[in-house]
Scaffold this active site. Sequence first.
Site, PDB file in Angstrom:
ATOM      1  N   GLY A  60       0.679  -1.383  -0.083  1.00 34.35           N
ATOM      2  CA  GLY A  60      -0.036  -0.184  -0.004  1.00 34.35           C
ATOM      3  C   GLY A  60       0.873   1.288  -0.066  1.00 34.35           C
ATOM      4  CG  ASN A  88       0.075   1.296  -3.626  1.00 34.90           C
ATOM      5  OD1 ASN A  88      -0.898   0.616  -4.186  1.00 34.90           O
ATOM      6  ND2 ASN A  88       1.089   0.825  -3.165  1.00 34.90           N
ATOM      7  CG  ASP A 170      -4.715  -8.741  -7.058  1.00 28.89           C
ATOM      8  OD1 ASP A 170      -4.094  -9.091  -8.128  1.00 28.89           O
ATOM      9  OD2 ASP A 170      -4.301  -8.338  -6.217  1.00 28.89           O
TER      10      ASP A 170
END
Length: 200
Positions: A60, A88, A170
Amino acid sequence: MLPLLAAGPAQAREVRIMVLGDSITAGYGLPRGQALPVRLEAALRAKGHQVRIIDAGVSGDTTAGGRARLDWALADRPDAVIVALGGNDGLRGIEPRATAENLAAILDALAARGLPAMLAGMLAPPNLGADYGREFAATFARLAEQRPGVVFYPFLLEGVAGEAALNQPDRIHPNDAGVAELVRRMLPSVESLLARIPAG
């Protein structure tokens, strides 16, 4: 009595390369032994390089996060650093100018410490529009052009992004086969980085 054989050349010292990155570096969704730093170290050692890859990946993390924790990460005393941040930023639609400022600060801090660096570029998701995508991608190339001493690898996920067979469900994070492909493609650039580490 047989004469003593002359000793061979001393083995090169082990060098330490830190990968400052996000979930791709941290091996999101993969067993520990399949993460990018582990596989990259194994590939380099298989080619005879005495190297340890330090995993400084935080899932993240943005370029701002990497910039904020750089000093802490450098406590591991690497001999060189691979900067693999920006994914990100693109996912969140962060202004490319801010991404550039953060990466420039990281690269300049490494240069001030005499640490060779490799910058891995990133592309933005297509849903953010062509203009944003062009500006975002150009950020990395421009930073590298302004710093000729930096090894530039234009796209971290080259050959893997968009390939269903090489990604987890994903469709963002590489699977085991995807990481193997990342390592295969990155290896020449990482060896160029190794060549820039001073001996001693």
